[in-house]
Design an enzyme around this catalytic site. Structure first.
Site, mmCIF file in Angstrom:
data_model
loop_
_atom_site.group_PDB
_atom_site.id
_atom_site.type_symbol
_atom_site.label_atom_id
_atom_site.label_comp_id
_atom_site.label_asym_id
_atom_site.label_seq_id
_atom_site.Cartn_x
_atom_site.Cartn_y
_atom_site.Cartn_z
ATOM 1 N N THR A 82 0.437 -20.077 7.477
ATOM 2 C CA THR A 82 -0.244 -20.150 6.144
ATOM 3 C C THR A 82 0.731 -21.082 5.739
ATOM 4 O OG1 THR A 82 -0.134 -17.885 6.162
ATOM 5 C CG2 THR A 82 0.297 -18.890 4.287
ATOM 6 N N LYS A 129 -6.682 -18.814 1.036
ATOM 7 C CA LYS A 129 -5.435 -17.647 1.831
ATOM 8 C C LYS A 129 -4.195 -17.575 0.399
ATOM 9 C CE LYS A 129 -2.161 -16.344 4.517
ATOM 10 N NZ LYS A 129 -2.081 -14.921 5.063
ATOM 11 N N LYS A 134 7.740 -17.798 0.764
ATOM 12 C CA LYS A 134 7.327 -18.726 1.221
ATOM 13 C C LYS A 134 5.688 -19.464 0.707
ATOM 14 C CE LYS A 134 5.272 -19.994 5.462
ATOM 15 N NZ LYS A 134 3.940 -19.686 5.364
HETATM 16 P P1 NAP Z 1 7.246 -16.137 13.273
HETATM 17 O O1 NAP Z 1 7.052 -13.998 13.945
HETATM 18 O O2 NAP Z 1 8.149 -16.254 13.156
HETATM 19 O O3 NAP Z 1 6.679 -16.148 14.245
HETATM 20 C C1 NAP Z 1 6.732 -17.827 14.746
HETATM 21 C C2 NAP Z 1 6.186 -18.991 15.063
HETATM 22 O O4 NAP Z 1 6.343 -20.230 15.605
HETATM 23 C C3 NAP Z 1 7.362 -18.620 16.807
HETATM 24 O O5 NAP Z 1 6.904 -18.848 18.413
HETATM 25 C C4 NAP Z 1 8.069 -20.141 16.657
HETATM 26 O O6 NAP Z 1 8.760 -19.944 18.101
HETATM 27 C C5 NAP Z 1 7.097 -20.931 16.939
HETATM 28 N N1 NAP Z 1 7.746 -21.794 15.602
HETATM 29 C C6 NAP Z 1 8.251 -22.322 14.053
HETATM 30 N N2 NAP Z 1 9.213 -23.700 14.215
HETATM 31 C C7 NAP Z 1 8.059 -24.457 14.713
HETATM 32 C C8 NAP Z 1 8.619 -25.901 15.036
HETATM 33 N N3 NAP Z 1 9.263 -26.093 14.394
HETATM 34 N N4 NAP Z 1 7.443 -26.333 16.954
HETATM 35 C C9 NAP Z 1 7.257 -24.851 17.461
HETATM 36 N N5 NAP Z 1 7.263 -23.581 16.723
HETATM 37 C C10 NAP Z 1 7.695 -23.530 15.862
HETATM 38 O O7 NAP Z 1 5.833 -15.860 12.442
HETATM 39 P P2 NAP Z 1 5.041 -15.197 12.502
HETATM 40 O O8 NAP Z 1 4.663 -13.947 11.687
HETATM 41 O O9 NAP Z 1 3.805 -15.150 13.699
HETATM 42 O O10 NAP Z 1 3.505 -16.453 11.629
HETATM 43 C C11 NAP Z 1 3.227 -17.300 11.330
HETATM 44 C C12 NAP Z 1 1.984 -17.669 10.501
HETATM 45 O O11 NAP Z 1 1.589 -16.637 10.129
HETATM 46 C C13 NAP Z 1 2.984 -18.267 9.616
HETATM 47 O O12 NAP Z 1 3.036 -19.208 8.958
HETATM 48 C C14 NAP Z 1 2.821 -16.944 9.138
HETATM 49 O O13 NAP Z 1 2.925 -17.035 6.789
HETATM 50 C C15 NAP Z 1 1.677 -16.232 8.996
HETATM 51 N N6 NAP Z 1 1.378 -15.138 8.778
HETATM 52 C C16 NAP Z 1 2.250 -13.854 9.327
HETATM 53 C C17 NAP Z 1 1.568 -12.789 8.692
HETATM 54 C C18 NAP Z 1 2.862 -11.738 9.288
HETATM 55 O O14 NAP Z 1 1.865 -10.716 8.925
HETATM 56 N N7 NAP Z 1 3.638 -11.943 10.269
HETATM 57 C C19 NAP Z 1 -0.042 -12.740 8.128
HETATM 58 C C20 NAP Z 1 -0.318 -13.667 7.886
HETATM 59 C C21 NAP Z 1 -0.340 -14.367 8.345
HETATM 60 P P3 NAP Z 1 10.427 -19.746 17.871
HETATM 61 O O15 NAP Z 1 9.716 -18.295 18.696
HETATM 62 O O16 NAP Z 1 10.734 -21.015 19.250
HETATM 63 O O17 NAP Z 1 11.374 -19.178 17.498
#
Ligand code: NAP
Length: 299
Positions: free
Chosen positions: A93, A168, A236
């Site tokens: 997102t 979104k 965010k």
């Molecule tokens: P998360 O658990 O914090 O995972 C983030 C991932 O991104 C990790 O694999 C992290 O790697 C990687 N990452 C972050 N910065 C990076 C960079 N500069 N270069 C390469 N890899 C990087 O987050 P999430 O909950 O999966 O969410 C991911 C996305 O989906 C976000 O944009 C969020 O807003 C969206 N989203 C989330 C949800 C939800 O319910 N969680 C629902 C809908 C949408 P590391 O393992 O090394 O930290």
């Protein structure tokens, strides 16, 4: 078709597994490489050391990373290695501008780009029931079909690059208004001395109900806010909505108010709680009133 997955976080690890189940997953990559190695050995796929190596070994890359700068960093690292006619799908997102910047990085090499943010939470990622909102060319959308079908149930194409992120952002504004209304109503009900479980059971079937009321008002009854959808992440997303509205010179009241409330929650150490923690601030309005009959803290 061989697909690479980048970003094995709370969402991405499940999404990569679903691509594996569909027979599409060829390679995984994660910034913290241990996660990629562990998943690759479990699923029997590749875990290349670099994004360039992922890019050159697959027909499409799906990514799900945290925020705007992260998406652009990954796309910059992928772009030189991607072959002409391949595709990058970004499920993070981020802002619509970021989607357009990613498209512009890939387009000179003949690589398609689709912004494809998702809704449905970790459960939706795990069960492959995500709603996926896409933006990009019709060709990119068509090319992405088998991949998107493995990740979600509701798949919509809203228009050119950035339209998926705009859809979104629309959803995130609605979530903000609804969670605020639910929190405020529940704090009011508590101050009126109403039996809160009965309020949830009864009003949950009424016209003012919503998914958030039915599923998150119970957190407010219990005074516990396990994530869920973290305050920090929604803040965010609302920052993205703020920037997108500001391009029209508009400050949206719901977005501004909730950004203020989330900033307060984060400063008190509640940033990793579910957004239903907004109730903490609403109940304080009554607790601070000092009027006879007003609820006392933790009463
Ligand atoms: P998360 O658990 O914090 O995972 C983030 C991932 O991104 C990790 O694999 C992290 O790697 C990687 N990452 C972050 N910065 C990076 C960079 N500069 N270069 C390469 N890899 C990087 O987050 P999430 O909950 O999966 O969410 C991911 C996305 O989906 C976000 O944009 C969020 O807003 C969206 N989203 C989330 C949800 C939800 O319910 N969680 C629902 C809908 C949408 P590391 O393992 O090394 O930290």
């Amino acid at each position: 078709m061989r697909v690479g997955f980048v970003g094995l976080g709370a969402m991405g690890a499940h999404m990569a597994r679903n691509l594996h189940r569909a027979g599409l997953l060829g390679a995984v990559w994660n910034r913290t490489s241990e996660k990629a190695k562990t998943l690759a050995s479990e699923l029997g796929c590749q875990a290349p050391e670099t994004l360039a190596a992922v890019a050159s070994s697959v027909d499409a890359v799906v990514m799900c990373v945290s925020a705007d700068d992260d998406v652009l960093q990954v796309v910059r690292a992928l772009a030189p290695g991607m072959r002409k006619g391949t595709l990058v799908i970004d499920c993070s997102t981020v802002g619509a501008e970021t989607a357009r910047a990613a498209y512009n990085l890939l387009q000179p090499g003949g690589v398609e780009f689709l912004d494809a943010p998702v809704s449905g939470g970790v459960e939706g990622a795990q069960n492959a029931t995500l709603a996926i909102m896409t933006g990009g060319t019709s060709e990119a959308f068509a090319q992405a079909q088998p991949i998107l079908a493995a990740l979600g149930k509701t798949i919509a194409h809203f228009g050119p690059t950035g339209s998926g992120q705009a859809a979104k952002a629309t959803n995130q504004i609605m979530c903000a208004g609804i969670i605020e209304a639910v929190s405020e109503a529940m704090a009011f009900a508590r101050a009126q001395g109403l039996p809160l479980e009965k309020v949830v059971d009864t009003l949950g079937k009424g016209a003012g109900s919503s998914w958030y009321f039915v599923h998150r008002a119970p957190n407010m009854v219990r005074g516990a806010y396990p994530a869920g959808f973290r305050v920090r992440l929604h803040a965010k997303d609302l920052g993205i909505c703020r920037d997108m509205a500001a391009r029209f010179g508009v400050a949206l009241p719901v977005v501004e108010r909730m950004l203020g409330e989330y900033s307060e929650l984060v400063s008190r150490g509640y940033g990793d709680e579910d957004i239903s923690a907004t109730f903490r601030l609403k109940e304080e309005l009554f607790e601070r009133s000092g009027k006879p009959g007003a609820p006392k803290k933790d009463a």
